[in-house]
Enzyme design. Structure first.
Site, short mmCIF file in Angstrom:
data_model
loop_
_atom_site.label_atom_id
_atom_site.label_comp_id
_atom_site.label_asym_id
_atom_site.label_seq_id
_atom_site.Cartn_x
_atom_site.Cartn_y
_atom_site.Cartn_z
N ASP A 84 0.84 -1.20 0.00
CA ASP A 84 0.00 0.00 0.00
C ASP A 84 0.89 1.26 0.00
O ASP A 84 1.81 1.36 0.82
CB ASP A 84 -0.87 -0.04 1.27
CG ASP A 84 -1.96 1.01 1.27
OD1 ASP A 84 -2.38 1.43 0.18
OD2 ASP A 84 -2.39 1.39 2.38
N HIS A 207 -9.29 5.07 -2.13
CA HIS A 207 -8.59 4.99 -0.84
C HIS A 207 -9.45 5.68 0.22
O HIS A 207 -10.42 6.37 -0.10
CB HIS A 207 -7.23 5.67 -0.95
CG HIS A 207 -6.20 4.83 -1.65
ND1 HIS A 207 -5.11 4.30 -1.00
CD2 HIS A 207 -6.12 4.41 -2.94
CE1 HIS A 207 -4.39 3.60 -1.86
NE2 HIS A 207 -4.98 3.65 -3.05
P1 13P Z 1 -8.63 4.48 5.78
O1 13P Z 1 -7.57 4.29 6.82
O2 13P Z 1 -9.21 5.82 5.79
O3 13P Z 1 -9.66 3.41 5.81
O4 13P Z 1 -7.87 4.38 4.37
C1 13P Z 1 -7.19 3.19 4.04
C2 13P Z 1 -6.42 3.33 2.78
O5 13P Z 1 -6.79 4.05 1.88
C3 13P Z 1 -5.18 2.56 2.63
O6 13P Z 1 -4.47 2.90 1.51
#
Ligand code: 13P
Length: 287
Positions: A84, A207
């Site tokens: 990520d 996201h």
């Molecule tokens: P949140 O933490 O707001 O759920 O977002 C997660 C995300 O987009 C990880 O890349």
């Protein structure tokens, strides 16, 4: 089944639902997400930030844990292990460690630099049958110490990046990581529609899935979002269930101090949150 994320997202786009990317932090998290996805017959993407990877002992440890768990728990639904918001170096490390999917986040670079680095990583990841996500328009909020304002991606730039052969694209449409502030303006469906028009059949990624109202999630899926990332919401439900355990002084009763007992309510809370998300995103029984 350990797979890259390309096929599951193309399928989701075609069938008008979204696959959840749930970020993991430890063994309990991973087990909770895998077992819930298997119970509900849903494809799933396990997200790992660079910080979470480091916390768990390195990307190789994470990959070995996920692959072994898929085998030992008999997980049959498609599971992708995805970096990520990767840096260029982090993306390379994950390719080496055997991740099945990576994200290169070059949104803070100039568009030319973003194109150059994304292109290199597309070639390398595809050689290894690994899917790749790229980003245009920084997602706001704070994650792993990286702060950004919720930008609206430039649709022309989205097209330039999509044309590099990436498998899915994260485009900022006013979404932010973490809790949404009270004065949040909501998602820009206008930007989303313009991006979609430019990139055609490229699955889009949303996201900052925590706290987006249900009707906005559904509309985003209608407009071509096929992957929605959720991290903070599981952390909040885990924290609240764990707090309750201590507030009720359960750690002081019998062997309540056993870490397996302490972590159990948080584990169940994560399962419940994941179940809610898979239901909302429409991916149940799609595996
Ligand atoms: P949140 O933490 O707001 O759920 O977002 C997660 C995300 O987009 C990880 O890349």
């Amino acid at each position: 089944m350990y797979v890259n994320a390309k096929e599951m997202l193309c399928e989701a786009l075609k069938e008008h639902y979204a696959v959840a990317q749930i970020n993991i932090n430890n063994l309990e998290w991973t087990k909770a997400v895998l077992l819930t996805s298997e119970e509900l017959k849903s494809p799933i993407i396990l997200g790992v930030s660079e910080g979470a990877g480091k916390y768990m002992g390195g990307f190789k440890v994470v990959k070995e844990m996920v692959v072994s768990m898929i085998e030992s728990l008999g997980i049959k639904v498609p599971v992708a292990l995805h970096l990520d918001h990767g840096t260029y170096e982090g993306a390379k490390k994950c390719l080496e460690a055997g991740f099945s999917s990576i994200m290169f986040d070059g949104s803070h670079y100039s568009i030319d630099e973003n194109i150059k680095l994304t292109k290199e990583l597309v070639e390398e990841s595809h050689k290894m049958n690994v899917s790749i996500e790229a980003e245009v328009g920084a997602i706001g909020g704070e994650e792993d110490g990286v702060k950004a304002k919720g930008e609206h991606a430039n649709p022309e730039e989205c097209k330039l990046i999509a044309d590099l052969g990436i498998d899915f694209l994260a485009a900022g449409i006013g979404n932010i990581h973490g809790k949404y502030p009270d004065d949040w303006e909501g998602l820009s469906f206008d930007t989303l529609a313009k991006v979609k028009e430019k990139v055609g059949n490229m699955p889009l990624v949303l996201h900052g899935g925590t706290g987006i109202p249900e009707d906005m999630i559904k509309k985003a899926i209608d407009l071509g979002v096929s992957k929605i990332n959720v991290n903070t919401e599981c952390q909040l439900s885990f924290a609240s269930a764990t707090r309750k355990y201590f507030e009720e002084k359960k750690d002081l009763v019998g062997k309540g101090y056993d870490p397996r007992k302490i972590l159990a309510p948080g584990y169940e809370a994560i399962k419940e949150t994941v179940k809610e998300k898979l239901t909302l995103f429409g991916s149940i029984n799609k595996a």
